[in-house]
Write a protein that holds these residues in place. Structure first.
Motif, PDB file in Angstrom:
ATOM      1  N   LEU A 198       0.831  -1.209   0.000  1.00 23.16           N
ATOM      2  CA  LEU A 198       0.000   0.000   0.000  1.00 23.16           C
ATOM      3  C   LEU A 198       0.864   1.257   0.000  1.00 23.16           C
ATOM      4  CD1 LEU A 198      -2.810  -1.027   2.524  1.00 23.16           C
ATOM      5  CD2 LEU A 198      -2.996  -0.828   0.033  1.00 23.16           C
ATOM      6  N   GLY A 199       2.011   1.204   0.683  1.00 24.34           N
ATOM      7  CA  GLY A 199       2.909   2.347   0.668  1.00 24.34           C
ATOM      8  C   GLY A 199       3.481   2.603  -0.721  1.00 24.34           C
ATOM      9  N   ILE A 200       3.854   1.533  -1.397  1.00 23.80           N
ATOM     10  CA  ILE A 200       4.346   1.678  -2.775  1.00 23.80           C
ATOM     11  C   ILE A 200       3.239   2.211  -3.676  1.00 23.80           C
ATOM     12  CG2 ILE A 200       5.245   0.427  -4.766  1.00 23.80           C
ATOM     13  CD1 ILE A 200       6.596  -1.499  -2.811  1.00 23.80           C
ATOM     14  N   LEU A 201       1.995   1.694  -3.453  1.00 27.05           N
ATOM     15  CA  LEU A 201       0.867   2.159  -4.259  1.00 27.05           C
ATOM     16  C   LEU A 201       0.579   3.637  -4.004  1.00 27.05           C
ATOM     17  CD1 LEU A 201      -1.326   1.243  -6.257  1.00 27.05           C
ATOM     18  CD2 LEU A 201      -2.768   0.698  -4.281  1.00 27.05           C
ATOM     19  N   ALA A 202       0.762   4.089  -2.763  1.00 26.24           N
ATOM     20  CA  ALA A 202       0.528   5.499  -2.447  1.00 26.24           C
ATOM     21  C   ALA A 202       1.517   6.394  -3.169  1.00 26.24           C
ATOM     22  CB  ALA A 202       0.623   5.706  -0.941  1.00 26.24           C
ATOM     23  N   ASN A 209      -7.123   7.459  -2.394  1.00 24.39           N
ATOM     24  CA  ASN A 209      -7.345   7.615  -0.955  1.00 24.39           C
ATOM     25  C   ASN A 209      -7.098   6.264  -0.275  1.00 24.39           C
ATOM     26  OD1 ASN A 209      -8.137   8.252   1.627  1.00 24.39           O
ATOM     27  ND2 ASN A 209     -10.090   9.172   1.014  1.00 24.39           N
ATOM     28  N   LEU A 210      -5.890   6.077   0.235  1.00 28.25           N
ATOM     29  CA  LEU A 210      -5.543   4.787   0.850  1.00 28.25           C
ATOM     30  C   LEU A 210      -6.258   4.557   2.174  1.00 28.25           C
ATOM     31  CD1 LEU A 210      -1.728   4.444   0.126  1.00 28.25           C
ATOM     32  CD2 LEU A 210      -3.636   3.316  -0.997  1.00 28.25           C
ATOM     33  N   PHE A 211      -6.688   5.635   2.821  1.00 26.07           N
ATOM     34  CA  PHE A 211      -7.419   5.447   4.077  1.00 26.07           C
ATOM     35  C   PHE A 211      -8.747   4.730   3.839  1.00 26.07           C
ATOM     36  CE2 PHE A 211     -10.296   6.826   7.467  1.00 26.07           C
ATOM     37  CZ  PHE A 211      -9.544   6.490   8.580  1.00 26.07           C
ATOM     38  N   VAL A 212      -9.341   4.972   2.668  1.00 26.86           N
ATOM     39  CA  VAL A 212     -10.604   4.310   2.334  1.00 26.86           C
ATOM     40  C   VAL A 212     -10.360   2.925   1.768  1.00 26.86           C
ATOM     41  CG1 VAL A 212     -12.686   4.469   0.908  1.00 26.86           C
ATOM     42  CG2 VAL A 212     -11.720   6.526   1.945  1.00 26.86           C
ATOM     43  N   VAL A 213      -9.300   2.777   0.969  1.00 23.44           N
ATOM     44  CA  VAL A 213      -9.025   1.504   0.291  1.00 23.44           C
ATOM     45  C   VAL A 213      -8.208   0.554   1.178  1.00 23.44           C
ATOM     46  CG1 VAL A 213      -7.956   0.446  -1.735  1.00 23.44           C
ATOM     47  CG2 VAL A 213      -9.124   2.652  -1.939  1.00 23.44           C
ATOM     48  N   GLY A 214      -7.255   1.108   1.933  1.00 29.08           N
ATOM     49  CA  GLY A 214      -6.308   0.261   2.658  1.00 29.08           C
ATOM     50  C   GLY A 214      -6.932  -0.542   3.781  1.00 29.08           C
ATOM     51  N   ILE A 215      -7.820   0.085   4.560  1.00 31.97           N
ATOM     52  CA  ILE A 215      -8.410  -0.611   5.708  1.00 31.97           C
ATOM     53  C   ILE A 215      -9.238  -1.829   5.282  1.00 31.97           C
ATOM     54  CG2 ILE A 215     -10.028  -0.363   7.625  1.00 31.97           C
ATOM     55  CD1 ILE A 215      -9.047   2.465   8.014  1.00 31.97           C
TER      56      ILE A 215
END
Length: 257
Positions: A198-202, A209-215
């Motif tokens: 997820l960090g690489i994707l960010a 919006n990783l906060f919406v997708v990551g969790i």
């Protein structure tokens, strides 16, 4: 031996068994009624009292109170140090929930009266079912009955018992953390790799919006890996039971040295 001579021995046997059932796994749960605990200790004491052979007749004088306190201490120690190892599965669940995002999703456990993590509670229930399936409660009963061969009801504890108990407690806590790490490491490592992805994707897609997708992704990975990990968890439970039996034996050697 007359009934009057058996009465002091019976009371000492009953006190040790009752103290053990208060702190031992399975029996310590709040859903187990207190009359069942006392009744089990009472009837097992009736069966055991004829096999306990003290070196001399035990008088019910002022020193008898000290023997009762000694039996309470022995019973509590035998049950408590075994129970501590069972908390390794709940500690492992706390490690997993902290990494996967479930740390805030606690639930109230009426058995302990505290808030517990979801995965830790799930692991504890599976561990308790595994323990009962291998007749672990029978192993504990045989162990506490064997304690009368190591620690006679009319004997006193050795002088160096406090130092040895502190050393054993440190070893048990170390084993508890080690088993918790063994249980949690596959899921925690997998979720850590998801965090790296997820960090690489960010960095690659900043507008996402990783906060919406990551969790949701981490939660999905948590349940998938948890489902795959259950057979490995049972293997670790075998290690937990072996450590529990070894700690019980060490406790008998320390208290009966």
């Amino acid at each position: 031996m007359s009934i009057l001579n058996l009465l002091p021995i019976f009371l000492l046997v009953f006190v040790r068994l009752a103290s053990f059932f208060v702190t031992a796994p399975v029996w310590m749960e709040r859903q187990i009624p207190a009359p069942f605990k006392w009744g089990a200790a009472f009837f097992i004491s009736i069966l055991v009292v004829g096999l306990v052979e003290p070196e001399h007749i035990i008088p019910m004088d002022s020193s008898y109170i000290l023997l009762v306190l000694k039996e309470v201490f022995v019973g509590l120690c035998l049950g408590f140090f075994v129970t501590v190892l069972f908390y390794a599965v709940q500690l492992a669940g706390s490690f997993i929930d902290l990494q996967s995002g479930f740390a805030m999703a606690t639930m109230f456990n009426p058995q302990t009266g505290i808030q517990e993590n979801l995965t830790g509670r799930f692991f504890y229930i599976v561990a308790m079912l595994f323990f009962l399936s291998i007749d672990g409660h029978h192993i504990l009963i045989r162990g506490v009955l064997a304690s009368y061969d190591w620690i006679s009801v009319d004997s006193w504890l050795p002088s160096n018992v406090s130092d040895n108990l502190v050393h054993l407690s440190i070893l048990i806590v170390k084993d508890m953390f080690w088993i918790a790490i063994l249980i949690a490491s596959p899921i925690v490592a997998t979720i850590f790799l998801v965090d790296i992805a997820l960090g690489i994707l960010a960095k690659t897609v900043p507008q996402m919006n990783l906060f919406v997708v990551g969790i949701p992704i981490k939660m999905a990975v948590h349940f998938i890996v948890l489902f795959v990990f259950i057979p490995v968890f049972l293997i670790v439970m075998e290690k937990l039971v072996q450590t529990m039996i070894h700690s019980f034996e060490q406790m008998l050697k320390i208290l009966g040295a």
